[in-house]
Motif scaffolding. Structure first.
Motif, mmCIF file in Angstrom:
data_model
loop_
_atom_site.group_PDB
_atom_site.id
_atom_site.type_symbol
_atom_site.label_atom_id
_atom_site.label_comp_id
_atom_site.label_asym_id
_atom_site.label_seq_id
_atom_site.Cartn_x
_atom_site.Cartn_y
_atom_site.Cartn_z
ATOM 1 N N LYS A 1 -0.434 -12.991 4.657
ATOM 2 C CA LYS A 1 0.949 -13.453 4.666
ATOM 3 C C LYS A 1 1.791 -12.712 5.717
ATOM 4 O O LYS A 1 1.547 -11.547 6.023
ATOM 5 N N THR A 2 2.786 -13.419 6.245
ATOM 6 C CA THR A 2 3.857 -12.763 6.987
ATOM 7 C C THR A 2 4.793 -12.128 5.962
ATOM 8 O O THR A 2 5.197 -12.795 5.007
ATOM 9 N N VAL A 3 5.129 -10.861 6.141
ATOM 10 C CA VAL A 3 5.981 -10.164 5.171
ATOM 11 C C VAL A 3 7.197 -9.595 5.906
ATOM 12 O O VAL A 3 7.061 -8.885 6.902
ATOM 13 N N ILE A 4 8.379 -9.935 5.399
ATOM 14 C CA ILE A 4 9.642 -9.541 6.022
ATOM 15 C C ILE A 4 10.549 -8.928 4.970
ATOM 16 O O ILE A 4 10.683 -9.465 3.864
ATOM 17 N N ASN A 5 11.168 -7.794 5.304
ATOM 18 C CA ASN A 5 12.223 -7.286 4.435
ATOM 19 C C ASN A 5 13.517 -7.127 5.229
ATOM 20 O O ASN A 5 13.518 -6.670 6.372
ATOM 21 N N PHE A 6 14.600 -7.568 4.621
ATOM 22 C CA PHE A 6 15.933 -7.452 5.210
ATOM 23 C C PHE A 6 16.641 -6.257 4.580
ATOM 24 O O PHE A 6 16.670 -6.124 3.357
ATOM 25 N N MET A 7 17.234 -5.411 5.407
ATOM 26 C CA MET A 7 17.969 -4.266 4.885
ATOM 27 C C MET A 7 19.183 -3.980 5.760
ATOM 28 O O MET A 7 19.287 -4.491 6.882
ATOM 29 N N GLY A 8 20.095 -3.182 5.246
ATOM 30 C CA GLY A 8 21.268 -2.763 5.991
ATOM 31 C C GLY A 8 21.161 -1.326 6.440
ATOM 32 O O GLY A 8 20.154 -0.648 6.215
ATOM 33 N N ASP A 9 22.227 -0.832 7.051
ATOM 34 C CA ASP A 9 22.254 0.547 7.551
ATOM 35 C C ASP A 9 21.960 1.558 6.445
ATOM 36 O O ASP A 9 21.181 2.496 6.622
ATOM 37 N N ALA A 10 22.622 1.392 5.295
ATOM 38 C CA ALA A 10 22.485 2.368 4.214
ATOM 39 C C ALA A 10 21.069 2.400 3.666
ATOM 40 O O ALA A 10 20.515 3.475 3.394
ATOM 41 N N ALA A 11 20.457 1.239 3.505
ATOM 42 C CA ALA A 11 19.099 1.184 2.972
ATOM 43 C C ALA A 11 18.106 1.831 3.925
ATOM 44 O O ALA A 11 17.172 2.516 3.494
ATOM 45 N N PHE A 12 18.306 1.631 5.231
ATOM 46 C CA PHE A 12 17.404 2.266 6.192
ATOM 47 C C PHE A 12 17.459 3.788 6.046
ATOM 48 O O PHE A 12 16.437 4.465 6.093
ATOM 49 N N GLY A 13 18.651 4.304 5.851
ATOM 50 C CA GLY A 13 18.790 5.747 5.675
ATOM 51 C C GLY A 13 18.066 6.270 4.459
ATOM 52 O O GLY A 13 17.590 7.412 4.441
ATOM 53 N N MET A 14 17.960 5.437 3.430
ATOM 54 C CA MET A 14 17.278 5.850 2.206
ATOM 55 C C MET A 14 15.758 5.826 2.339
ATOM 56 O O MET A 14 15.064 6.594 1.677
ATOM 57 N N ALA A 15 15.217 4.927 3.170
ATOM 58 C CA ALA A 15 13.778 4.665 3.101
ATOM 59 C C ALA A 15 13.069 4.537 4.441
ATOM 60 O O ALA A 15 11.851 4.397 4.471
ATOM 61 N N GLY A 16 13.809 4.568 5.555
ATOM 62 C CA GLY A 16 13.249 4.175 6.831
ATOM 63 C C GLY A 16 12.013 4.918 7.290
ATOM 64 O O GLY A 16 11.175 4.363 8.015
ATOM 65 N N LEU A 17 11.837 6.190 6.905
ATOM 66 C CA LEU A 17 10.702 6.952 7.403
ATOM 67 C C LEU A 17 9.366 6.399 6.923
ATOM 68 O O LEU A 17 8.325 6.692 7.535
ATOM 69 N N ASP A 18 9.366 5.594 5.872
ATOM 70 C CA ASP A 18 8.090 5.034 5.421
ATOM 71 C C ASP A 18 7.604 3.896 6.310
ATOM 72 O O ASP A 18 6.526 3.346 6.069
ATOM 73 N N ILE A 19 8.348 3.563 7.357
ATOM 74 C CA ILE A 19 7.785 2.709 8.400
ATOM 75 C C ILE A 19 6.545 3.390 8.985
ATOM 76 O O ILE A 19 5.560 2.730 9.347
ATOM 77 N N GLU A 20 6.563 4.719 9.055
ATOM 78 C CA GLU A 20 5.390 5.448 9.542
ATOM 79 C C GLU A 20 4.199 5.251 8.622
ATOM 80 O O GLU A 20 3.041 5.244 9.085
ATOM 81 N N THR A 21 4.437 5.089 7.326
ATOM 82 C CA THR A 21 3.337 4.793 6.401
ATOM 83 C C THR A 21 2.662 3.492 6.791
ATOM 84 O O THR A 21 1.431 3.390 6.799
ATOM 85 N N ALA A 22 3.473 2.490 7.142
ATOM 86 C CA ALA A 22 2.919 1.208 7.578
ATOM 87 C C ALA A 22 2.171 1.357 8.899
ATOM 88 O O ALA A 22 1.087 0.787 9.083
ATOM 89 N N THR A 23 2.727 2.132 9.829
ATOM 90 C CA THR A 23 2.055 2.361 11.113
ATOM 91 C C THR A 23 0.693 3.019 10.921
ATOM 92 O O THR A 23 -0.329 2.557 11.447
ATOM 93 N N ARG A 24 0.684 4.099 10.171
ATOM 94 C CA ARG A 24 -0.533 4.888 9.984
ATOM 95 C C ARG A 24 -1.643 4.084 9.318
ATOM 96 O O ARG A 24 -2.838 4.283 9.596
ATOM 97 N N ASN A 25 -1.256 3.162 8.444
ATOM 98 C CA ASN A 25 -2.238 2.374 7.701
ATOM 99 C C ASN A 25 -2.436 0.971 8.271
ATOM 100 O O ASN A 25 -3.094 0.141 7.654
ATOM 101 N N LYS A 26 -1.834 0.726 9.453
ATOM 102 C CA LYS A 26 -1.981 -0.565 10.132
ATOM 103 C C LYS A 26 -1.569 -1.730 9.225
ATOM 104 O O LYS A 26 -2.288 -2.716 9.065
ATOM 105 N N ILE A 27 -0.380 -1.582 8.655
ATOM 106 C CA ILE A 27 0.177 -2.604 7.755
ATOM 107 C C ILE A 27 1.272 -3.338 8.519
ATOM 108 O O ILE A 27 2.371 -2.817 8.726
ATOM 109 N N GLY A 28 0.985 -4.546 8.955
ATOM 110 C CA GLY A 28 1.875 -5.284 9.843
ATOM 111 C C GLY A 28 2.982 -6.029 9.115
ATOM 112 O O GLY A 28 2.861 -7.210 8.805
ATOM 113 N N ILE A 29 4.059 -5.347 8.842
ATOM 114 C CA ILE A 29 5.244 -5.971 8.239
ATOM 115 C C ILE A 29 6.384 -5.965 9.243
ATOM 116 O O ILE A 29 6.359 -5.212 10.217
ATOM 117 N N THR A 30 7.388 -6.799 9.002
ATOM 118 C CA THR A 30 8.591 -6.785 9.838
ATOM 119 C C THR A 30 9.804 -6.420 8.997
ATOM 120 O O THR A 30 10.060 -7.035 7.954
#
Length: 541
Positions: free
Chosen positions: A426-455
């Motif tokens: 599946k194509t997987v997309i999550n929409f977030m705002g500025d505040a939400a990115f500040g709460m969780a954004g570093l886990d984009i690296e989790t997706a990178t490290r595990n080759k998890i292709g989300i947008t």
């Protein structure tokens, strides 16, 4: 084998091939030895969110698991579990536990005691010989009755003890039909009603009853609205779909709910919440639930049935056929007329050429670019949710992951990662705002490290929308307390993701195409789209 090994073999037997985790927890390395991939996150809540998504998008057939260190790890995971508990999501938590001689000694954090308020069932393995019994009870609670988080605490000293007698059989789900008399009474009430509406909750998906719900709607000509958690349980391109009625709602749902004289709730608790639609005072209530405690909880119901949604819908369909009930005529045409009136108001925003870009135009451009039938979308808390819910039209189960009886900023990113692991096609997309990115954004690296292709799409407007006007006008005016900033695309690149900042409408679709190309190669993507502060939402209650 020791306790850790026994637990991992039980997880394998239950069909689990990856777990979300954060060390130190001895079971992580044992899981790897047993062929279960540990996905290490950047912070514990994200791991809980990932497990949450796995359970949701598989309808609880595969259970999401998160394991963490005793003490601080269990403390950090708490908020994610609270959200899963509020949304009735079956996840398995395997925290380490204090050595047995330190249990109950201040300031030790004992998960069993502290998590009881946000789990369906909680226990700990007090001796190695109890391992199989405790885990069997855990999976029985996960697979039966009202869904919810389950916790098994593993004291660090017990984890290494030998299990002498290991014999485990995977737990099967046990489902039941409703009392035939209750079904007969419900069908009689449906026949007698003038303007019934079906309200479909997430129980439709946990029982995999979408096809039966479609059959029921078509057999009767009754329109269907979904709850926030139930969104995508009924295809929103169906002529009898009213869309979703939550904190925000479609115009069709608001109109039909205002006119209804009988609400038929299937797989929903009818919980009063600002994230759900109210039941009109004049409407009777039919409630079909798998948990008797839901009956009469917040509303006095007229007719009730306790049973699995799929089986009970089949019973209702058979009773309708026995009575030769004919479908109501003209419902689809009324829905289409209401849809046109609603969209007449909102089309200017969905097709707006404003700069900074309207978030509604962002949704329109993304929808035009992706294959909605093969896409899973989720939102984050606040305005991204309120703006997106009425207008994104999923056509398959879990094409939209709606959540929010507890609304924690940053929840959507972990959900997206877990959903992609569960459904890699599946194509997987999550929409977030500025505040939400500040709460969780570093886990984009989790997706990178595990080759998890989300947008991830960050709707960057630089503020907490509506807060200056509604919640902290003096603080915002005097100190700029509502303002949040960052170069999120650059941060994403630093975390190994494909990152773009988009300022022009004509660049959105092309940017999404590049994100999808990155995703196909296992690289996560972040589109930072510069948007306006947009306080207007489709709200009726």
């Amino acid at each position: 084998m020791n306790v850790d090994t026994a637990i991992c073999r039980i997880l394998k037997a239950e069909g689990i091939d990856w777990i979300a985790a954060f060390p130190h927890q001895s079971i992580i390395d044992v899981a790897a030895k047993e062929g279960i991939k540990p996905v290490i996150v950047r912070q514990e809540r994200a791991g809980v969110n990932m497990a949450d998504a796995l359970s949701r998008v598989t309808n609880g057939r595969t259970i999401g698991v998160f394991t963490m260190q005793y003490g601080p790890g269990a403390e950090n995971a708490f908020s994610g579990v609270a959200q899963a508990y509020a949304d009735n999501v079956p996840i398995l938590l395997l925290p380490g536990g204090n050595p047995q001689d330190r249990v109950g000694v201040h300031p030790s954090f004992d998960s069993l005691d502290h998590y009881k308020g946000i789990t369906k069932w909680a226990s700990y393995i007090m001796s190695a010989d109890r391992t199989v019994d405790v885990m069997r009870s855990a999976f029985s609670n996960l697979r039966n009755g009202r869904p919810g988080p389950v916790l098994v605490e593993i004291p660090v000293d017990v984890a290494t003890h030998e299990v002498k007698n290991f014999n485990y059989t995977p737990v099967k789900q046990t489902r039941s039909e409703a009392d035939p008399q209750d079904v007969s009474d419900i069908v009689g009430a449906i026949e007698a009603s003038s303007n019934p509406v079906i309200t479909a909750g997430q129980g439709i998906m946990y029982s995999d009853a979408s096809s039966e719900l479609i059959e029921l709607a078509e057999l009767t000509g009754i329109p269907v609205v979904t709850t926030l958690a139930g969104k995508s349980g009924f295809p929103e391109n169906h002529p009898l779909s009213l869309g979703c009625a939550a904190r925000t709602a479609t115009g069709m749902s608001a109109h039909f709910l205002n006119e209804t004289d009988m609400m038929i709730g299937i797989g929903t608790s009818f919980t009063k919440s600002i994230f759900g639609s109210p039941v009109p005072d004049k409407a009777g209530i039919i409630q079909i639930t798998n948990h008797s405690e839901d009956l009469h909880k917040d509303y006095s119901i007229n007719y009730g049935a306790v049973g699995d949604a799929k089986l009970v819908i089949k019973q209702i369909i058979q009773e309708l056929r026995n009575r030769n009930v004919k479908p109501r005529q003209g419902t689809a045409e009324q829905i289409e007329e209401q849809r046109k009136q609603w969209m007449k108001k909102w089309e200017p925003k969905l097709s707006s050429n404003e700069i900074p870009i309207s978030p509604y135009r962002v949704f329109r451009e993304i929808e035009k670019t992706v294959d909605v039938s093969n896409t899973i979308v989720t939102h984050d808390s606040g305005y991204p949710r309120d703006q997106l819910v009425p207008f994104w039209k999923p056509v398959e189960q879990h094409g939209y992951i709606g959540w929010g009886k507890s609304t924690q900023l940053g929840y959507g990113l972990g959900l997206a990662i877990g959903a992609k692991l569960a459904k890699p096609e599946k194509t997987v997309i999550n929409f977030m705002g500025d505040a939400a990115f500040g709460m969780a954004g570093l886990d984009i690296e989790t997706a990178t490290r595990n080759k998890i292709g989300i947008t991830t799409i960050v709707l960057h407007n630089g503020v907490m929308t509506g807060y200056a006007a509604n919640y902290m006008p003096v603080a915002a005016d005097t100190y700029g307390s509502n303002q949040l900033e960052g170069d999120y695309a650059t941060v994403a690149k630093g975390l190994g993701a494909h990152g773009e900042r988009i300022e022009k409408i004509e660049d959105i679709s092309a940017g999404m195409e590049r994100a999808l190309a990155a995703n196909k190669n296992g690289q996560p993507a972040l589109l930072e789209i510069m948007t306006k502060e947009e306080p207007e939402v489709s709200k009726y209650w």
